[in-house]
Design a protein around this motif. Structure first.
Motif, short mmCIF file in Angstrom:
data_model
loop_
_atom_site.label_atom_id
_atom_site.label_comp_id
_atom_site.label_asym_id
_atom_site.label_seq_id
_atom_site.Cartn_x
_atom_site.Cartn_y
_atom_site.Cartn_z
N ASP A 42 -3.82 3.80 -1.49
CA ASP A 42 -3.93 3.02 -2.72
C ASP A 42 -3.31 1.67 -2.44
OD1 ASP A 42 -4.50 2.32 -5.29
OD2 ASP A 42 -2.83 3.43 -6.19
N LYS A 69 0.84 -1.20 0.00
CA LYS A 69 0.00 0.00 0.00
C LYS A 69 0.87 1.25 0.00
CE LYS A 69 -3.63 -2.03 2.84
NZ LYS A 69 -2.91 -3.19 3.37
N PRO A 102 -8.22 2.34 -4.60
CA PRO A 102 -7.95 3.58 -3.86
C PRO A 102 -9.06 3.88 -2.84
CG PRO A 102 -8.76 4.10 -6.04
CD PRO A 102 -8.63 2.60 -5.97
#
Length: 183
Positions: free
Chosen positions: A122, A73, A127
């Protein structure tokens, strides 16, 4: 005698040099005393604070922990305060003392009032955007900043006064006349 002193100093120096890197590796872990939950799109996140309640100009640690970790992430944090509604986002980075989470190390919020932390993440689930709103920051603890700075400059002013008096008594560059001492 002299070689014994040199050997002793060398031993102390080597011991200090060997323990310095080990001492640098030791650090205080981040202690979280309060948490808040934020939903950032498909990601749940826990926001941790090392001091609660929050006060303006008081440094603390923030940790940002997604439910399933930070692996895979990326994200940003926008700290929106009462004096900066157009704040710029900053990338979420690993906390330097707690490497398995994102965070801010020894950071202070500069003004009192209502703050909002806006997160974007994200990751594998896509997202997401979420906000921690209504984060109340209380007034700065202790005396006002001007009083604190004024008090802290007193030792410097004393040192300057001491140096001026010492300089006036010694008057560098003025040597006594050769015949003045005899009489």
């Amino acid at each position: 005698m002299r070689t014994g002193a040199v050997a002793l100093l060398a031993a102390v120096g080597l011991t200090a040099a060997a323990t310095a890197p080990a001492a640098a590796e030791e650090y205080q872990p981040v202690e979280t005393v309060h948490t808040e939950r934020v939903q950032v799109g498909p990601y749940g996140m826990t926001v941790g604070f090392s001091t609660w309640p929050l006060h303006a100009m008081r440094s603390l640690d923030f940790t940002f922990t997604p439910d399933d970790g930070i692996a895979g992430k990326s994200g940003t944090l926008t700290a929106i305060g009462p004096d900066n509604p157009g704040a710029r986002p900053q990338p979420l980075a690993r906390h330097p003392r707690k490497r398995d989470v994102w965070g801010l190390d020894v950071r202070a919020l500069p003004v009192e009032g209502q703050w909002t932390f806006r997160f974007t993440i994200d990751g594998p689930a896509g997202p997401g955007v979420g906000e921690l709103t209504g984060l109340t920051v209380l007034a700065q603890p202790g005396p006002p900043m001007a009083v604190s700075w004024s008090i802290s400059t007193l030792p410097l002013l004393g040192l300057v006064a001491f140096l001026v008096v010492a300089w006036r008594r010694v008057r560098p560059g003025r040597a006594p006349a050769a015949g003045a001492a005899s009489g």
